[in-house]
Design a protein around this motif. Sequence first.
Motif, PDB file in Angstrom:
ATOM      1  N   MET A 160       0.462  -1.264   0.090  1.00  0.00           N
ATOM      2  CA  MET A 160       0.031  -0.068   0.155  1.00  0.00           C
ATOM      3  C   MET A 160       1.139   1.437   0.103  1.00  0.00           C
ATOM      4  N   ALA A 161       0.473   2.212  -0.870  1.00  0.00           N
ATOM      5  CA  ALA A 161       1.503   3.548  -1.045  1.00  0.00           C
ATOM      6  C   ALA A 161       0.928   4.299  -0.048  1.00  0.00           C
ATOM      7  N   ARG A 162       1.918   5.181   0.410  1.00  0.00           N
ATOM      8  CA  ARG A 162       1.684   5.898   0.897  1.00  0.00           C
ATOM      9  C   ARG A 162       0.472   7.224   0.881  1.00  0.00           C
ATOM     10  N   SER A 163      -0.348   7.808   1.598  1.00  0.00           N
ATOM     11  CA  SER A 163      -1.287   8.685   0.744  1.00  0.00           C
ATOM     12  C   SER A 163      -0.822   9.708   0.972  1.00  0.00           C
ATOM     13  N   THR A 164      -1.021  10.976  -0.079  1.00  0.00           N
ATOM     14  CA  THR A 164      -0.270  11.796  -0.682  1.00  0.00           C
ATOM     15  C   THR A 164      -0.624  12.876   1.106  1.00  0.00           C
ATOM     16  N   ARG A 165      -1.057  12.483   1.588  1.00  0.00           N
ATOM     17  CA  ARG A 165      -1.722  13.017   2.861  1.00  0.00           C
ATOM     18  C   ARG A 165      -1.375  13.199   3.876  1.00  0.00           C
ATOM     19  N   PRO A 166      -0.381  12.925   4.862  1.00  0.00           N
ATOM     20  CA  PRO A 166      -0.334  12.272   6.438  1.00  0.00           C
ATOM     21  C   PRO A 166      -1.225  11.777   6.887  1.00  0.00           C
ATOM     22  N   LEU A 167      -1.891  11.211   7.596  1.00  0.00           N
ATOM     23  CA  LEU A 167      -3.274  11.271   8.370  1.00  0.00           C
ATOM     24  C   LEU A 167      -2.577  11.916   9.917  1.00  0.00           C
ATOM     25  N   PRO A 168      -3.366  13.068   9.997  1.00  0.00           N
ATOM     26  CA  PRO A 168      -3.350  14.087  11.357  1.00  0.00           C
ATOM     27  C   PRO A 168      -2.578  13.056  12.525  1.00  0.00           C
ATOM     28  N   LEU A 169      -2.629  11.792  12.836  1.00  0.00           N
ATOM     29  CA  LEU A 169      -2.451  10.914  14.130  1.00  0.00           C
ATOM     30  C   LEU A 169      -1.336   9.484  13.744  1.00  0.00           C
ATOM     31  N   ASP A 170      -1.065   8.823  14.135  1.00  0.00           N
ATOM     32  CA  ASP A 170      -0.768   7.945  13.860  1.00  0.00           C
ATOM     33  C   ASP A 170      -1.759   6.661  14.684  1.00  0.00           C
ATOM     34  N   PRO A 171      -2.060   5.910  13.732  1.00  0.00           N
ATOM     35  CA  PRO A 171      -3.065   4.979  13.478  1.00  0.00           C
ATOM     36  C   PRO A 171      -2.483   3.700  14.831  1.00  0.00           C
ATOM     37  N   ILE A 172      -1.191   3.737  14.057  1.00  0.00           N
ATOM     38  CA  ILE A 172      -0.565   2.748  15.633  1.00  0.00           C
ATOM     39  C   ILE A 172      -0.881   2.674  16.878  1.00  0.00           C
ATOM     40  N   ALA A 173      -0.471   3.801  17.678  1.00  0.00           N
ATOM     41  CA  ALA A 173       0.385   4.692  18.176  1.00  0.00           C
ATOM     42  C   ALA A 173      -1.370   4.984  18.821  1.00  0.00           C
ATOM     43  N   GLU A 174      -2.669   4.784  18.317  1.00  0.00           N
ATOM     44  CA  GLU A 174      -4.086   5.165  18.546  1.00  0.00           C
ATOM     45  C   GLU A 174      -3.904   4.306  19.397  1.00  0.00           C
ATOM     46  N   ALA A 175      -4.020   2.996  17.905  1.00  0.00           N
ATOM     47  CA  ALA A 175      -4.924   1.215  18.786  1.00  0.00           C
ATOM     48  C   ALA A 175      -3.954   0.489  19.512  1.00  0.00           C
TER      49      ALA A 175
END
Length: 179
Positions: free
Chosen positions: A1-16
């Motif tokens: 899966m390629a990196r999205s054009t815009r970074p997510l506003p938070l780290d989903p793994i840290a949130e998980a």
Amino acid sequence: MARSTRPLPLDPIAEARRQWNSHGWTSAADGMAAVTSIMRAQQLMLARVEAVLKPYGLSFARYEMLTLLSFTRDGVLPMASATARLQVHPTSVTNTVDRLEKDALVTRSAHPSDGRAALLTLTDAGRALVARASSDLNAVVFEVPGLERDDLAQLVRILGKFRRDAGDFDIPDAPAEPL
């Protein structure tokens, strides 16, 4: 899966990880974060590798097979040895070889002394293709993997220990013989 054009506003793994802790799974939170991080890092790295290999008409599996054959003395290897060294199921190797053979990058022939075995031979076209692809992969991905040199060395050491402890390989008494 390629990196999205815009970074997510938070780290989903840290949130998980935060969610794991809040659900009382504290003893598993760090392990979940490590496993998930490695899996996401694999996706990111594979996307970079595949972007380089795509113009050559190669998947990473096809590239690995061609590279393995190119490392042998004569470009010849028993199919069973390729299966073992690539650590994949024999069916996967058969499918990969079928495609490489169709593209005239390898040939398959009967083993001269073992009627049940097949020999894989790298063709001149396969050797030339894997040399060009390796040059590009080295320049675009392997020489600049996205990690600082010290972090890279530490990561390789940590993952090597993990793989060894998981039974992936033994430390040999002597260096491996050339193929």
